[in-house]
Design an enzyme around this catalytic site. Structure first.
Site, PDB file in Angstrom:
ATOM      1  N   ARG A 146       0.794  -1.228   0.000  1.00 52.18           N
ATOM      2  CA  ARG A 146       0.000   0.000   0.000  1.00 52.18           C
ATOM      3  C   ARG A 146       0.828   1.282   0.000  1.00 52.18           C
ATOM      4  O   ARG A 146       0.494   2.234  -0.711  1.00 52.18           O
ATOM      5  CB  ARG A 146      -0.953   0.000   1.212  1.00 52.18           C
ATOM      6  CG  ARG A 146      -1.946  -1.168   1.185  1.00 52.18           C
ATOM      7  CD  ARG A 146      -2.873  -1.133   2.389  1.00 52.18           C
ATOM      8  NE  ARG A 146      -3.837  -2.227   2.353  1.00 52.18           N
ATOM      9  CZ  ARG A 146      -4.768  -2.439   3.276  1.00 52.18           C
ATOM     10  NH1 ARG A 146      -4.850  -1.628   4.332  1.00 52.18           N
ATOM     11  NH2 ARG A 146      -5.602  -3.454   3.165  1.00 52.18           N
ATOM     12  N   ASP A 219      -4.095   3.804   4.907  1.00 52.52           N
ATOM     13  CA  ASP A 219      -3.105   3.520   3.865  1.00 52.52           C
ATOM     14  C   ASP A 219      -3.722   2.984   2.573  1.00 52.52           C
ATOM     15  O   ASP A 219      -2.991   2.706   1.614  1.00 52.52           O
ATOM     16  CB  ASP A 219      -2.039   2.541   4.379  1.00 52.52           C
ATOM     17  CG  ASP A 219      -2.638   1.238   4.885  1.00 52.52           C
ATOM     18  OD1 ASP A 219      -3.857   1.054   4.758  1.00 52.52           O
ATOM     19  OD2 ASP A 219      -1.880   0.399   5.411  1.00 52.52           O
ATOM     20  N   ASP A 220      -5.042   2.844   2.528  1.00 54.72           N
ATOM     21  CA  ASP A 220      -5.709   2.481   1.274  1.00 54.72           C
ATOM     22  C   ASP A 220      -6.514   3.653   0.712  1.00 54.72           C
ATOM     23  O   ASP A 220      -7.473   3.456  -0.032  1.00 54.72           O
ATOM     24  CB  ASP A 220      -6.618   1.255   1.470  1.00 54.72           C
ATOM     25  CG  ASP A 220      -7.691   1.476   2.531  1.00 54.72           C
ATOM     26  OD1 ASP A 220      -7.653   2.526   3.211  1.00 54.72           O
ATOM     27  OD2 ASP A 220      -8.569   0.603   2.683  1.00 54.72           O
ATOM     28  N   ASP A 305     -12.178   5.360  15.293  1.00 57.43           N
ATOM     29  CA  ASP A 305     -12.919   6.509  14.786  1.00 57.43           C
ATOM     30  C   ASP A 305     -14.183   6.784  15.592  1.00 57.43           C
ATOM     31  O   ASP A 305     -14.577   7.946  15.769  1.00 57.43           O
ATOM     32  CB  ASP A 305     -13.254   6.322  13.296  1.00 57.43           C
ATOM     33  CG  ASP A 305     -13.857   4.973  12.984  1.00 57.43           C
ATOM     34  OD1 ASP A 305     -14.082   4.167  13.907  1.00 57.43           O
ATOM     35  OD2 ASP A 305     -14.103   4.695  11.785  1.00 57.43           O
ATOM     36  N   HIS A 329     -13.750   3.018   1.000  1.00 50.71           N
ATOM     37  CA  HIS A 329     -13.859   1.854   0.119  1.00 50.71           C
ATOM     38  C   HIS A 329     -15.222   1.175   0.223  1.00 50.71           C
ATOM     39  O   HIS A 329     -15.510   0.240  -0.524  1.00 50.71           O
ATOM     40  CB  HIS A 329     -12.767   0.840   0.474  1.00 50.71           C
ATOM     41  CG  HIS A 329     -12.876   0.312   1.871  1.00 50.71           C
ATOM     42  ND1 HIS A 329     -12.413   1.002   2.960  1.00 50.71           N
ATOM     43  CD2 HIS A 329     -13.407  -0.833   2.352  1.00 50.71           C
ATOM     44  CE1 HIS A 329     -12.649   0.306   4.056  1.00 50.71           C
ATOM     45  NE2 HIS A 329     -13.261  -0.816   3.722  1.00 50.71           N
TER      46      HIS A 329
END
Length: 397
Positions: A146, A219-220, A305, A329
């Protein structure tokens, strides 16, 4: 008894082992050989034991291999299911933690978002890229998979502002990131405790910097840094601002046994990214520094989060301001057209069941060279004079 009587059928005379073998050799040559009942039983028992041992060994090998194979498959799928599991966890009506404390998540009705105060346009017009601190959560096991994509794309737009929070030392990527690889010492798993550990490190590290905005991404993610900066110029860093994209269309109700009233708040999903103003993080400092963030996370048993949303929205009473231009995503990214892509801030990608990729649909590199489409997206968003590394004949997907 004469020697000739020893080999008659039904003889029960005990024969020494040496005599037995010699008799076996002698009698097989001259006449039919009859095994005594004692040795017949022993031979059958040994044969049965050998067959049973072989059967058990085969069973152990077969079922052991099958179990190990299933373990590897489940291990690979666990991380892909993590985000969906978090959403399902939030929607459950009851969750019992290991402690005596009882935690309940419930979705209730509510507006999509609110703002803390009107932005001060005069103080935000001078906001520069150097005023931002961009934190990217990662793990050493994903550095090549990634981080390489990020380093080849949007990292080049803000090298001095982007820091990677990881779990283990990696000299190769420490050099590639110009020393912006921060070792958290947290676990490399994707469970709630590891995620909260890294988030605590991210916030502590930001407080050690002299920056006006803290922005978190995974990281994506691909981040359009210039659109991010333009969006933040609409809000005053000296105010209390919590900016991001919601995971659900309603607020979250968090019930703790040590609180009289349920905690009702909205949280920005970390998979799409969110930003906190300096003033707000300073207000959070007594609640998050010195390991206190982990203490609250343990109390709520919520992901990183959600814990940030609980601290900001419930404890500090600062509402989330929804920014629709953040994307994770979990959204149908392929539905966005090119003109829409150019105005957004962040994107993600994932592999759906059947190995179908959920990613932005943009022409550029072939899918084998660019499975995430981040390289192609970066080529589209770059100015014409910076597209020297882009394909001259874009490939459609």
């Amino acid at each position: 008894m004469s020697p000739s009587d020893r080999n008659k059928p039904g003889s029960t005379l005990f024969m020494p082992r040496d005599n037995f073998y010699r008799s076996s050799i002698r009698n097989t040559r001259s006449q039919p050989f009859y095994i005594t009942p004692v040795y017949s039983k022993m031979a059958v028992s040994k044969k049965r034991f050998s067959m049973l041992t072989l059967f058990v060994g085969i069973c152990i090998l077969y079922f052991g291999y099958d179990t190990y194979t299933n373990y590897l498959i489940n291990q690979q799928l666990r991380e892909l299911r993590e985000d969906v599991d978090i959403l399902l966890e939030i929607s459950r009506t009851s969750i019992r933690p290991q402690s005596s404390q009882t935690t309940t998540y419930r979705i209730i009705g509510g507006e999509n978002g609110q703002s803390g105060s009107e932005p001060n346009r005069e103080s935000t017009a001078l906001l520069q890229l150097n005023d931002l601190h961009i934190s990217v959560k990662t793990s050493k096991k994903f550095h090549h998979q990634r981080l390489d994509i990020i380093l080849r794309t949007w990292f080049s737009h803000a090298k001095n502002q982007i820091y990677f929070i990881t779990d283990e030392e990696d000299e190769e990527f420490k050099l590639k990131t110009d020393g912006h690889l921060i070792i958290s010492g947290c676990s490399n798993s994707h469970d709630r405790k590891a995620l909260c550990c890294k988030m605590a490190m991210e916030l502590d590290f930001f407080l050690s910097q002299n920056k006006k905005w803290f922005c978190h991404f995974d990281d994506d993610n691909y981040v359009n840094v210039w659109n991010l900066l333009d969006m933040l110029r609409g809000y005053d860093y000296a105010g209390q601002w919590y900016l991001g994209k919601i995971s659900t269309n309603a607020a979250v109700e968090l019930q703790l046994s040590d609180e009289d009233q349920n905690a009702v708040f909205q949280f920005a999903t970390g998979g799409a990214g969110f930003c906190l103003s300096y003033c707000l993080v300073e207000k959070m400092k007594p609640l998050i520094s010195g390991g206190k963030f982990m203490s609250i996370a343990k109390k709520t048993r919520a992901p990183d989060d959600v814990t940030v949303g609980y601290i900001v929205g419930h404890l500090l009473k600062v509402p989330l301001t929804v920014i629709e231009r953040f994307h994770s995503h979990l959204e149908p990214l392929h539905l966005m057209d090119l003109e829409t892509l150019k105005t957004q801030i962040s994107f993600g990608y994932s592999t759906n069941p059947g190995n179908q990729m959920n990613r932005v649909s943009v022409s550029g590199w072939d899918t084998e060279s660019d499975p995430t489409r981040f390289l192609s997206l970066d080529c589209v968003l770059r100015p014409d004079d910076e597209k020297r590394d882009c394909p001259t004949v874009p490939v459609s997907v």
